[in-house]
Enzyme design. Structure first.
Site, PDB file in Angstrom:
ATOM      1  N   SER A  77       0.970  -1.161  -0.145  1.00 22.98           N
ATOM      2  CA  SER A  77       0.049   0.097  -0.038  1.00 22.98           C
ATOM      3  C   SER A  77       0.746   1.282  -0.016  1.00 22.98           C
ATOM      4  O   SER A  77       0.377   2.346  -0.025  1.00 22.98           O
ATOM      5  CB  SER A  77      -0.809  -0.042   1.169  1.00 22.98           C
ATOM      6  OG  SER A  77      -0.038   0.050   2.461  1.00 22.98           O
ATOM      7  N   HIS A 131      -2.462  -2.970  -5.977  1.00 22.47           N
ATOM      8  CA  HIS A 131      -2.801  -2.472  -4.537  1.00 22.47           C
ATOM      9  C   HIS A 131      -4.439  -2.724  -4.478  1.00 22.47           C
ATOM     10  O   HIS A 131      -5.378  -1.967  -5.098  1.00 22.47           O
ATOM     11  CB  HIS A 131      -2.588  -0.897  -4.332  1.00 22.47           C
ATOM     12  CG  HIS A 131      -2.959  -0.622  -2.974  1.00 22.47           C
ATOM     13  ND1 HIS A 131      -3.215   0.467  -2.649  1.00 22.47           N
ATOM     14  CD2 HIS A 131      -3.302  -1.286  -1.612  1.00 22.47           C
ATOM     15  CE1 HIS A 131      -3.619   0.532  -1.368  1.00 22.47           C
ATOM     16  NE2 HIS A 131      -3.596  -0.406  -0.943  1.00 22.47           N
ATOM     17  N   GLU A 190      -5.230  -0.272  -7.598  1.00 21.81           N
ATOM     18  CA  GLU A 190      -4.085   0.847  -7.978  1.00 21.81           C
ATOM     19  C   GLU A 190      -3.417  -0.113  -8.793  1.00 21.81           C
ATOM     20  O   GLU A 190      -2.405  -0.959  -8.116  1.00 21.81           O
ATOM     21  CB  GLU A 190      -3.525   1.402  -7.052  1.00 21.81           C
ATOM     22  CG  GLU A 190      -4.240   2.558  -6.392  1.00 21.81           C
ATOM     23  CD  GLU A 190      -3.477   3.430  -5.393  1.00 21.81           C
ATOM     24  OE1 GLU A 190      -3.370   4.551  -5.491  1.00 21.81           O
ATOM     25  OE2 GLU A 190      -3.095   2.710  -4.364  1.00 21.81           O
ATOM     26  N   ASN A 225      -3.576   6.303  -0.568  1.00 21.02           N
ATOM     27  CA  ASN A 225      -2.940   6.451   0.560  1.00 21.02           C
ATOM     28  C   ASN A 225      -2.206   7.912   0.707  1.00 21.02           C
ATOM     29  O   ASN A 225      -2.223   8.570   1.888  1.00 21.02           O
ATOM     30  CB  ASN A 225      -1.818   5.352   0.931  1.00 21.02           C
ATOM     31  CG  ASN A 225      -2.922   4.132   1.591  1.00 21.02           C
ATOM     32  OD1 ASN A 225      -3.808   4.391   2.089  1.00 21.02           O
ATOM     33  ND2 ASN A 225      -2.373   3.035   1.368  1.00 21.02           N
TER      34      ASN A 225
END
Length: 285
Positions: free
Chosen positions: A119, A140, A152, A190
């Site tokens: 992540s 991800h 992702e 993130n």
């Protein structure tokens, strides 16, 4: 290149979720974990989720049985020797991940694509320990994997166009929507989410509002399905802290400095739902 057989490494919540959606989509899947108890728990988690889906008439009993028929456990990384794709979903630690990729580089054919579900950690650095950096890529997934639609797809510095196209197509075959992301700390998801959570923690730390009211602001005022502090508890406060530290170190900007209250909670072992206590208390942890 056509993906037919996949190994997923790590039978925790993320790994088992990835294995489940791959098996449901008709891929032959090996779920690997060196810990026998963890692997058994992961396999049982998948069967339980599938049975719940049957009970709620979201899938048929036949679909459940077909999914389980495409899924097998693995205790040995050498089982990846005939896999077209390996997706690593182990602990978010660079040393652990690079050790896994070094072994995979030795035991898999040179055409096998090696993907990581990290992540926040740099894909380029993970790829550098292999002899096939052009075939290393980030995938991800969002948690919970069977429910969330986004993946992702992160390109390292040397990830080839061909590798990206194969993984983009494979993500679509899973019924997911992929976004192409370049290799920066925190990627896209993130880099946006964690500073928001960190700022919500600062709001509590500085006495701006209570935990409950910060969550109400974002749920009722911004129409978020879950407040940021509740979400942090579900993600794990240790994970939130780790990602903030990656952002802070990787981007060198003070705006990514982890809130002292987040550090204090992690030091106290208040990690969120998984430990029974975070910003809220949980009796069923």
């Amino acid at each position: 290149m056509k993906i037919k057989k996949i190994m997923v490494i790590g039978a925790g919540q993320m790994g088992s979720g990835i294995a489940q959606v791959c098996a449901q989509s008709g891929f032959n899947v090996l779920l690997h974990d060196s810990n026998k108890a963890a692997l058994e728990k992961g396999m049982n988690r998948i069967e339980g989720l599938l049975q719940r889906a049957v009970d709620k008439t979201r899938i048929t009993k036949t679909e459940k049985e077909n999914t389980l028929a495409h899924l097998n456990p693995s205790y040995d990384l050498r089982d990846a020797k005939d896999c077209d794709l390996v997706i690593e979903a182990v602990i978010e630690n660079m040393d652990v991940k690079t050790a896994v990729f070094q072994t995979l580089d030795e035991v898999t054919p040179e055409q096998t694509i090696l993907a990581t579900n990290t992540s926040s950690l740099p894909i380029t650095e993970i790829a550098a320990v292999t002899n096939r950096p052009d075939r290393v890529i980030g995938m991800h997934f969002m948690n919970p994997v069977p429910v969330m639609q986004l993946v992702e797809v992160i390109r390292g510095l040397q990830t080839s166009d061909g590798t990206y196209e194969v993984i983009k197509k494979m993500s679509e075959d899973l019924g997911k929507t992929s976004v192409e992301v370049n290799d920066f700390p925190g990627f896209a998801a993130n880099r946006i989410l964690m500073p928001m959570i960190n700022e919500a923690i600062y709001a509590v730390y500085e006495g701006v509002a209570s935990v409950e009211d910060v969550d109400k602001v974002m749920k009722l005022g911004m129409n978020h399905p879950m407040g940021p502090l509740t979400l942090a508890d579900f993600i794990g406060l240790d994970t939130c802290l780790y990602i903030m530290e990656v952002l802070h170190e990787g981007l060198g900007d003070s705006k990514y400095r982890p809130c002292p209250l987040l550090k204090k909670y992690v030091s106290a072992g208040w990690l969120g739902k998984k430990s029974g206590r975070g910003f809220y208390q949980y009796e069923d942890a």
